[in-house]
Scaffold this motif. Structure first.
Motif, PDB file in Angstrom:
ATOM      1  N   ASP A 292       1.154  -1.183  -0.357  1.00 40.12           N
ATOM      2  CA  ASP A 292       0.660   0.370   0.088  1.00 40.12           C
ATOM      3  C   ASP A 292       0.689   1.446  -0.099  1.00 40.12           C
ATOM      4  O   ASP A 292       0.325   1.340  -0.643  1.00 40.12           O
ATOM      5  CB  ASP A 292      -1.472  -0.116   1.370  1.00 40.12           C
ATOM      6  CG  ASP A 292      -2.014  -0.638   1.044  1.00 40.12           C
ATOM      7  OD1 ASP A 292      -2.106  -1.851   0.155  1.00 40.12           O
ATOM      8  OD2 ASP A 292      -2.519  -1.530   2.184  1.00 40.12           O
ATOM      9  N   GLU A 293       2.082   1.470   0.324  1.00 42.46           N
ATOM     10  CA  GLU A 293       3.181   2.277   0.414  1.00 42.46           C
ATOM     11  C   GLU A 293       3.530   2.222  -0.637  1.00 42.46           C
ATOM     12  O   GLU A 293       3.443   3.729  -0.914  1.00 42.46           O
ATOM     13  CB  GLU A 293       4.107   1.930   1.579  1.00 42.46           C
ATOM     14  CG  GLU A 293       4.649   3.468   2.720  1.00 42.46           C
ATOM     15  CD  GLU A 293       5.101   3.835   3.504  1.00 42.46           C
ATOM     16  OE1 GLU A 293       4.308   2.656   3.878  1.00 42.46           O
ATOM     17  OE2 GLU A 293       6.344   3.939   4.520  1.00 42.46           O
ATOM     18  N   ILE A 294       4.295   2.104  -1.150  1.00 42.90           N
ATOM     19  CA  ILE A 294       4.126   1.822  -2.911  1.00 42.90           C
ATOM     20  C   ILE A 294       3.442   2.521  -3.594  1.00 42.90           C
ATOM     21  O   ILE A 294       3.589   3.489  -3.787  1.00 42.90           O
ATOM     22  CB  ILE A 294       4.569   0.489  -3.316  1.00 42.90           C
ATOM     23  CG1 ILE A 294       5.866  -0.217  -2.432  1.00 42.90           C
ATOM     24  CG2 ILE A 294       5.013   0.399  -4.706  1.00 42.90           C
ATOM     25  CD1 ILE A 294       6.394  -1.913  -2.719  1.00 42.90           C
ATOM     26  N   MET A 295       1.957   1.938  -3.756  1.00 45.14           N
ATOM     27  CA  MET A 295       1.804   2.707  -3.890  1.00 45.14           C
ATOM     28  C   MET A 295       0.955   4.258  -3.830  1.00 45.14           C
ATOM     29  O   MET A 295       0.725   5.267  -4.269  1.00 45.14           O
ATOM     30  CB  MET A 295      -0.684   2.294  -3.926  1.00 45.14           C
ATOM     31  CG  MET A 295      -0.940   1.041  -4.955  1.00 45.14           C
ATOM     32  SD  MET A 295      -2.112   0.345  -4.988  1.00 45.14           S
ATOM     33  CE  MET A 295      -1.839  -0.470  -3.203  1.00 45.14           C
ATOM     34  N   ALA A 296       0.841   4.515  -2.893  1.00 44.80           N
ATOM     35  CA  ALA A 296       0.854   5.985  -2.017  1.00 44.80           C
ATOM     36  C   ALA A 296       1.921   6.421  -2.394  1.00 44.80           C
ATOM     37  O   ALA A 296       1.987   8.074  -2.527  1.00 44.80           O
ATOM     38  CB  ALA A 296       0.531   6.177  -0.532  1.00 44.80           C
ATOM     39  N   LEU A 297       3.678   6.231  -2.648  1.00 43.96           N
ATOM     40  CA  LEU A 297       4.201   6.952  -2.970  1.00 43.96           C
ATOM     41  C   LEU A 297       4.340   6.643  -4.216  1.00 43.96           C
ATOM     42  O   LEU A 297       4.808   8.486  -5.014  1.00 43.96           O
ATOM     43  CB  LEU A 297       6.536   5.623  -2.965  1.00 43.96           C
ATOM     44  CG  LEU A 297       6.725   6.251  -3.840  1.00 43.96           C
ATOM     45  CD1 LEU A 297       7.444   7.904  -2.596  1.00 43.96           C
ATOM     46  CD2 LEU A 297       8.162   4.902  -3.261  1.00 43.96           C
ATOM     47  N   GLY A 298       3.633   6.525  -5.608  1.00 47.19           N
ATOM     48  CA  GLY A 298       3.494   7.021  -6.638  1.00 47.19           C
ATOM     49  C   GLY A 298       2.395   7.756  -6.743  1.00 47.19           C
ATOM     50  O   GLY A 298       2.926   8.696  -8.001  1.00 47.19           O
ATOM     51  N   LEU A 299       1.414   7.341  -5.900  1.00 43.84           N
ATOM     52  CA  LEU A 299       0.234   8.951  -6.144  1.00 43.84           C
ATOM     53  C   LEU A 299       0.832  10.205  -5.571  1.00 43.84           C
ATOM     54  O   LEU A 299       0.993  11.361  -6.458  1.00 43.84           O
ATOM     55  CB  LEU A 299      -1.123   8.526  -5.056  1.00 43.84           C
ATOM     56  CG  LEU A 299      -1.577   7.454  -5.688  1.00 43.84           C
ATOM     57  CD1 LEU A 299      -2.721   7.410  -5.308  1.00 43.84           C
ATOM     58  CD2 LEU A 299      -2.239   7.015  -6.951  1.00 43.84           C
ATOM     59  N   GLY A 300       1.959   9.603  -4.437  1.00 37.05           N
ATOM     60  CA  GLY A 300       2.676  11.566  -3.824  1.00 37.05           C
ATOM     61  C   GLY A 300       3.664  12.046  -5.383  1.00 37.05           C
ATOM     62  O   GLY A 300       3.650  12.983  -5.037  1.00 37.05           O
ATOM     63  N   LEU A 301       3.646  11.134  -6.105  1.00 37.94           N
ATOM     64  CA  LEU A 301       4.824  11.833  -7.488  1.00 37.94           C
ATOM     65  C   LEU A 301       3.936  11.521  -9.018  1.00 37.94           C
ATOM     66  O   LEU A 301       4.829  11.911  -9.401  1.00 37.94           O
ATOM     67  CB  LEU A 301       6.209  10.542  -7.492  1.00 37.94           C
ATOM     68  CG  LEU A 301       6.563  10.082  -6.925  1.00 37.94           C
ATOM     69  CD1 LEU A 301       7.280   8.865  -6.714  1.00 37.94           C
ATOM     70  CD2 LEU A 301       7.965  11.284  -6.343  1.00 37.94           C
ATOM     71  N   GLY A 302       2.505  11.744  -7.632  1.00 40.72           N
ATOM     72  CA  GLY A 302       1.925  11.969 -10.294  1.00 40.72           C
ATOM     73  C   GLY A 302       1.699  11.161  -9.997  1.00 40.72           C
ATOM     74  O   GLY A 302       1.074  11.091 -11.740  1.00 40.72           O
ATOM     75  N   GLY A 303       2.085   9.721 -10.060  1.00 42.47           N
ATOM     76  CA  GLY A 303       1.492   9.012 -10.493  1.00 42.47           C
ATOM     77  C   GLY A 303      -0.009   8.166 -10.235  1.00 42.47           C
ATOM     78  O   GLY A 303      -1.114   8.319  -9.849  1.00 42.47           O
ATOM     79  N   THR A 304       0.268   6.732 -10.713  1.00 47.12           N
ATOM     80  CA  THR A 304      -1.454   6.316 -11.024  1.00 47.12           C
ATOM     81  C   THR A 304      -0.713   5.134  -9.820  1.00 47.12           C
ATOM     82  O   THR A 304       0.286   4.116 -10.508  1.00 47.12           O
ATOM     83  CB  THR A 304      -2.135   6.166 -12.289  1.00 47.12           C
ATOM     84  OG1 THR A 304      -2.449   5.044 -12.214  1.00 47.12           O
ATOM     85  CG2 THR A 304      -0.633   5.127 -12.971  1.00 47.12           C
ATOM     86  N   ILE A 305      -1.831   4.389  -9.942  1.00 40.56           N
ATOM     87  CA  ILE A 305      -1.818   2.760  -8.978  1.00 40.56           C
ATOM     88  C   ILE A 305      -1.684   1.651  -9.740  1.00 40.56           C
ATOM     89  O   ILE A 305      -1.584   0.622  -9.199  1.00 40.56           O
ATOM     90  CB  ILE A 305      -3.120   2.824  -7.827  1.00 40.56           C
ATOM     91  CG1 ILE A 305      -3.847   2.500  -8.430  1.00 40.56           C
ATOM     92  CG2 ILE A 305      -3.034   3.896  -6.825  1.00 40.56           C
ATOM     93  CD1 ILE A 305      -5.903   2.268  -8.506  1.00 40.56           C
ATOM     94  N   THR A 306      -1.858   2.170 -11.203  1.00 42.18           N
ATOM     95  CA  THR A 306      -2.023   1.043 -12.037  1.00 42.18           C
ATOM     96  C   THR A 306      -1.872   1.137 -13.518  1.00 42.18           C
ATOM     97  O   THR A 306      -2.338   1.940 -14.163  1.00 42.18           O
ATOM     98  CB  THR A 306      -3.091   0.296 -12.090  1.00 42.18           C
ATOM     99  OG1 THR A 306      -2.704  -1.021 -12.710  1.00 42.18           O
ATOM    100  CG2 THR A 306      -4.777   0.574 -11.844  1.00 42.18           C
ATOM    101  N   GLY A 307      -0.416   0.725 -14.382  1.00 45.29           N
ATOM    102  CA  GLY A 307      -0.255   1.214 -15.570  1.00 45.29           C
ATOM    103  C   GLY A 307      -0.372   1.198 -16.340  1.00 45.29           C
ATOM    104  O   GLY A 307      -1.210   0.989 -17.457  1.00 45.29           O
ATOM    105  N   GLU A 308      -0.742  -0.625 -15.619  1.00 48.43           N
ATOM    106  CA  GLU A 308      -1.386  -2.010 -16.622  1.00 48.43           C
ATOM    107  C   GLU A 308      -1.705  -3.359 -16.714  1.00 48.43           C
ATOM    108  O   GLU A 308      -2.688  -4.156 -16.869  1.00 48.43           O
ATOM    109  CB  GLU A 308       0.057  -2.130 -18.013  1.00 48.43           C
ATOM    110  CG  GLU A 308       1.135  -2.997 -16.968  1.00 48.43           C
ATOM    111  CD  GLU A 308       2.036  -3.273 -17.854  1.00 48.43           C
ATOM    112  OE1 GLU A 308       2.484  -2.811 -19.258  1.00 48.43           O
ATOM    113  OE2 GLU A 308       3.621  -3.838 -17.308  1.00 48.43           O
TER     114      GLU A 308
END
Lengths: 455, 455
Positions: B397-413
């Protein structure tokens, strides 16, 4: 009406509101001739997202329809005012907020002119490919609303493929952010794509994240003359079947060629029945053009003339770009069609269009994004002649029926708007229309956004 | 239940129905570990559109949920059964109906295996680019449902960009045709794109028109070793900023490299902290690779090794393709993440992931479609250890939060499915989720299609 103006004024600077009827009337319609248009109650020119939200909250509170507009260069009446509406012109929201060469994205407001963005990203070694003929004046927001195409599509695709994320003000004034700044992303239904081509009927686009590509080498073109449209279409099929990836593959029929010469003295070959323009922006475009030239000759080209250099190539493109304008000078009025067929059916489409012209006794010039099978038959007529006007309308419709019969679509890139809304149901069928209406209802339950368009 | 079977049997051949609980249990879930799955009431394996329509009419009449499945290679539980559902497996609808080199399209049924299609179109000099790691076994219908990516995306984009039109059986059994066979088309809202990535929650895809590309030259690769993930990510940024268009740009961290060597004896460099693989399928790939090699060296690569030939290049790709499988052998269980960030944030994403691994005392191997900023952190843990399992979930979960914080998405593909449905709301926000639910209701008012997924 007084209530509407008063409420709008409460959240907008005075300069953002136009109420003089002579001025607002000039915002009544886009470039589509003969499409119904009402008289706007007011034209609003916001500069910020908050101002757009204020307009939509006001419109929802008072149940007033809102028609969003860009530069009004559209060809289907999608930006035409409805009676008593608020015209919401986004042209003053014209900032480029970011150009990022590592992420290959631009973040823009909707009023940015396509050519302004193109030149700005060029300075970073990047390009924004979508290039509708109106690219010098049309806005990115308008391009998104109508899902614009252009000359580049045969290699680079359409506007939809370059829109990664959107900021959208909904009918009730809430702000929705869709999509992403990332190269990929599959989180939930693709709302971004739903807005592209929705003609302002689902929300007001107030910001966009656009994908960019590295700037390719300048393209080199050739022109091939043919004795018939069928032969030119055969060449198109051979070129695509052979696995070529031209950056441009355009067709002008004899009528179009002569109209362009008459307007601009371009010196195009007057006697040709079909002129094919093909360009490559590859590492060795001359080699690619040589191969394509042989295929054209095999398909019956009477002459194949490679451009001497990129300047001469650009001149050929200019000739193609002015085709619609030139055809409009032939008669007092024109109706521009936009039927796209599978490219293997392009020959049948052009032959059928010629037969329709003969049947109705009209001049119909055709230019086409041939590599995409996207034809623009231009029906020329005298709008003061009632019978000729009727025949023009009937031939226009018959061209769409022809396209649907060939497995095509009524609109490759110009959109539905007012012009083709009766035809949308024919293309999509009952089930499709029902689902489209379901989506509209989910986004705009009061039906305030650009009413009377699409359906 | 008896009523359900009886009604299904009335419109299906006996061989299309599986009811043996031992057999149906094997259809309960896809490849995502630790996602809830119910027990199917029955598994149906139709061969025709009419049979699918019969299943959906029956399910609607009896209010029974339906879970569509392809090859169940998905990684998010999107194909997991719900309790008492009808599993509708499309694997027997596996015909390639048409390959058209002029129109550059293929028309297929949903059960066609990705690799089977790829090889079939190769014989016509064409290619179907989307290539998820499971391409030898996954189906086109599954690819459409999950909007699959792959190694090719950095140059060729994702599945969504290759789906032109669909035949879809709706929840009530009606047949909807969306989209087109043409290169372009903007008639109405883009329903085709709405179905791509909808994880079977809006309708059952029973046919697809897919865009094809000319087959490019075989790609040539290089491998570059780095002393840190940050340096490798810097190289990625330099490569993209310089305007290169690699056909592949992949990253394997040290953990992944060692796992691949352990599993398959690939002889990859054991001491590297990050291995970057870059390939070109251009007309002069060696020249492009030489330029990229210099950029890698400038970014701090300790060694740059160009492949000798396409066979050696293919070996490097094989190593990358087996990364997830290899990482799965490290521990008794793994959770595979799929966070995509703007590529300029890739370094921050990898550094943050390493910090999360250290914080939770876990091994987290990372492979990434680096050119897309799409990382696959694989959290390795002992599922028999309750505390370690909890830490794995928290780090995931923390990895997803990190990604969102960097302007990313929880799922690329990989999609949302069951695995990330709590996270979808965090990414999309309240307004976004409300509109997504509105679309779901317009298509599936009874909520029978793949319930419990996405939202």
């Amino acid at each position: 009406m007084d209530d509407l103006l008063e409420r709008l004024r409460a959240g907008l600077p005075a300069e953002a509101l136009l109420t003089d009827p002579d001025v607002t009337a000039s915002y009544a319609h886009d470039m589509a001739s003969f499409c119904e248009a009402g008289t706007p109650a007011v034209v609003v020119l916001p500069r910020t997202v908050e101002q757009v939200q204020h307009v939509m909250r006001t419109a929802t509170a008072l149940r007033v329809p809102v028609v969003p507009q860009g530069a009004r260069t559209g060809l289907s009446g999608a930006a035409n005012a409805s009676e008593g509406c608020v015209v919401l012109s986004l042209v003053r929201m014209d900032r480029i907020l970011e150009i990022n060469p590592v992420d290959r994205i631009a973040v823009v407001e909707p009023g940015v002119i396509n050519a302004v963005l193109s030149r700005a990203v060029n300075e970073h070694g990047l390009c924004y490919p979508p290039d509708p003929s109106s690219w010098e004046t049309c806005t990115i927001g308008g391009n998104i609303g109508t899902a614009s195409g252009g000359l580049c599509c045969v290699k680079y695709g359409v506007t939809a493929e370059y829109v990664l994320g959107l900021d959208v003000v909904l009918a009730d004034g809430r702000l929705l952010t869709t999509g992403r700044r990332t190269a990929k992303g599959v989180a939930g239904y693709d709302l971004t794509r739903l807005f592209v081509g929705s003609e302002g009927s689902l929300g007001i686009v107030v910001g966009a994240v656009l994908a960019l590509k590295p700037q390719p080498p300048r393209q080199l073109a050739l022109a091939a003359e043919f004795g018939s449209a069928a032969a030119a279409c055969d060449a198109v099929c051979r070129i695509m079947e052979a696995g070529h990836t031209p950056s441009l593959l355009e067709l002008m029929d004899g009528t179009t060629v002569r109209a362009v010469n008459a307007m601009a003295g371009m010196g195009l070959p007057e006697t040709t029945e079909a002129l094919l323009l093909c360009a490559f922006d590859t590492s060795d475009p001359a080699a690619d053009l040589a191969a394509v030239g042989l295929l054209c000759t095999a398909a019956g080209a009477t002459e194949v003339v490679p451009a001497e250099d990129t300047a001469e190539s650009e001149m050929l493109l200019q000739a193609r770009r002015m085709s619609l304008t030139a055809l409009e000078t032939i008669s007092s009025a024109t109706m521009i069609d936009d039927v796209c067929v599978p490219r293997s059916k392009l020959g049948a489409m052009l032959e059928g269009t010629a037969a329709i012209a003969e049947k109705y006794g009209l001049t119909i010039g055709v230019c086409a994004h041939a590599g995409d099978g996207n034809t623009h038959p231009v029906v020329c007529f005298d709008h003061t002649d009632a019978d000729e006007s009727r025949r023009a309308r009937e031939s226009f419709d018959e061209i769409m029926a022809l396209g649907l019969g060939l497995g095509g679509t009524i609109t490759g890139e110009h959109g539905v708007g007012v012009l083709k809304k009766e035809w949308l149901a024919r293309e999509l069928g009952e089930v499709g229309i029902e689902l489209q209406r379901g989506i509209k209802a989910a986004f705009d339950p009061l039906g305030l956004l650009n009413p009377g368009k699409l359906f």
